[in-house]
Scaffold this motif. Structure first.
Motif, PDB file in Angstrom:
ATOM      1  N   GLY A 110      -7.086  -1.841  -4.173  1.00 63.51           N
ATOM      2  CA  GLY A 110      -6.786  -2.476  -2.897  1.00 63.51           C
ATOM      3  C   GLY A 110      -7.135  -3.953  -2.893  1.00 63.51           C
ATOM      4  N   SER A 111      -6.819  -4.611  -1.778  1.00 61.63           N
ATOM      5  CA  SER A 111      -7.047  -6.052  -1.662  1.00 61.63           C
ATOM      6  C   SER A 111      -7.762  -6.359  -0.355  1.00 61.63           C
ATOM      7  N   SER A 117      -9.667  -8.674  -4.990  1.00 60.20           N
ATOM      8  CA  SER A 117      -8.782  -7.547  -5.218  1.00 60.20           C
ATOM      9  C   SER A 117      -9.034  -6.905  -6.565  1.00 60.20           C
ATOM     10  N   GLU A 118      -8.686  -5.628  -6.644  1.00 60.71           N
ATOM     11  CA  GLU A 118      -8.786  -4.916  -7.901  1.00 60.71           C
ATOM     12  C   GLU A 118      -7.551  -4.022  -8.013  1.00 60.71           C
ATOM     13  N   GLY A 158      -3.274  -3.496  -5.188  1.00 58.73           N
ATOM     14  CA  GLY A 158      -4.174  -4.534  -5.707  1.00 58.73           C
ATOM     15  C   GLY A 158      -3.432  -5.637  -6.442  1.00 58.73           C
ATOM     16  N   SER A 192      -8.187  -5.732   4.991  1.00 60.58           N
ATOM     17  CA  SER A 192      -8.275  -5.033   3.708  1.00 60.58           C
ATOM     18  C   SER A 192      -7.283  -3.885   3.661  1.00 60.58           C
ATOM     19  N   THR A 204       0.855  -1.196   0.000  1.00 57.83           N
ATOM     20  CA  THR A 204       0.000   0.000   0.000  1.00 57.83           C
ATOM     21  C   THR A 204       0.889   1.244   0.000  1.00 57.83           C
TER      22      THR A 204
END
Ligand code: ADP
Length: 266
Positions: free
Chosen positions: A255-256, A250-251, A201, A196, A166
């Protein structure tokens, strides 16, 4: 498929028939192949830091030692790569212990909010370095029966990934929900932990392989953040030892989310 034919005789003149044994060896073969792939992967992963240590030590011996500044930066690399080797070997041993089920779990009741709060506290220093917000959302008091050390390992691994992947100023959050058991009471009550982040991602095509040993979306990025590529596969094994499940959503760029479900009582 292996086929063995053996004639079966009653006595010297009479035949009882033929015994046919069909032996499915695909499972055995698959296991063998996985094992040799693992050994090949391990050797490759170990070779990279060893080559770096050797190369920089050689250059130092060949004369770079005379320049203090260069010497210092080379020694730092040697030190970092040795640390990396240490982590790698630690993770490999850990994974092999878990996979051979040589670690009996020690179950004890754990107060989840307190426990997660402690894990977040442990990760706080890492998060602050990147101005990342660590947050917990747990509305009710939940106790769970689990192996405390292993549960900590699961959470710390996922939190550390969240922080690693992140960018500055993002957010990593742990959410706790209790899930009711099945209506007939057959299924135990479960708890869901969602870890999260607002990070980089994971591309769709990589999602199915993310829990495999040594699988990394971006090798260079994982290496530079000190990753071994074994964290998620250790996490998955530990969750399964607790008879739980783990999945990921995730995208890219958004983010995941790692979603774990565990039985409350064993
Ligand atoms: P590593 O040591 O490389 O982090 P892991 O097994 O923990 O190994 O994770 C495997 C790969 O999954 C990582 O290299 C990274 O590409 C991806 N990954 C794991 N967690 C995240 C996350 N929170 N956000 C984005 N990518 C992630």
């Amino acid at each position: 498929l292996e086929i063995n034919l053996s004639p079966m005789s009653l006595n010297e003149e009479e035949w009882a028939g033929i015994l046919i044994v069909l032996h499915d060896i695909t499972a055995v073969r698959r296991l063998e192949r996985m094992r040799s792939e693992f050994v090949a992967n391990v050797s490759h992963e170990l070779k990279t830091p060893i080559a770096a240590v050797k190369g920089f030590a050689e250059t130092l011996l060949a004369g770079a030692l005379n320049d203090k500044e260069t010497a210092r930066s080379f020694l730092q690399i040697i030190f970092d790569e040795s640390e990396r080797l240490n982590r790698l070997i630690g993770d490999i041993l850990e994974l092999s212990k878990i996979e051979s089920k040589r670690i009996p779990l020690q179950f004890s009741p754990i107060h989840l909010q307190t426990f997660i709060g402690n894990c977040l506290h442990v990760m706080n220093a890492e998060a602050i370095k990147k101005s990342i917000d660590l947050e917990m959302q747990a509305d009710e008091t939940i106790y769970i029966e689990a192996d405390e050390d292993r549960l900590r390992q699961i959470l710390i691994n996922l939190l550390s990934n969240g922080i690693n992947y992140t960018p500055e100023g993002g957010k990593v959050k742990v959410k706790v929900d209790s899930l009711p058991g099945g209506e007939d009471g057959a299924e135990n009550e479960r708890v869901r932990l969602t870890i999260s982040d607002t990070g980089i991602g994971i591309p769709k095509k990589d999602l199915p392989r993310i829990f495999e040993r040594f699988y990394r979306v971006d090798k260079a990025r994982s290496r530079s953040s000190g990753g071994t590529g074994l964290g998620l596969s250790i996490v998955k094994h530990l969750v399964e030892l607790h008879k739980g499940t783990i999945r990921v959503e995730s995208e890219v760029g958004m983010g995941s989310k790692f979603i774990i479900e565990l039985p409350i009582i064993h």
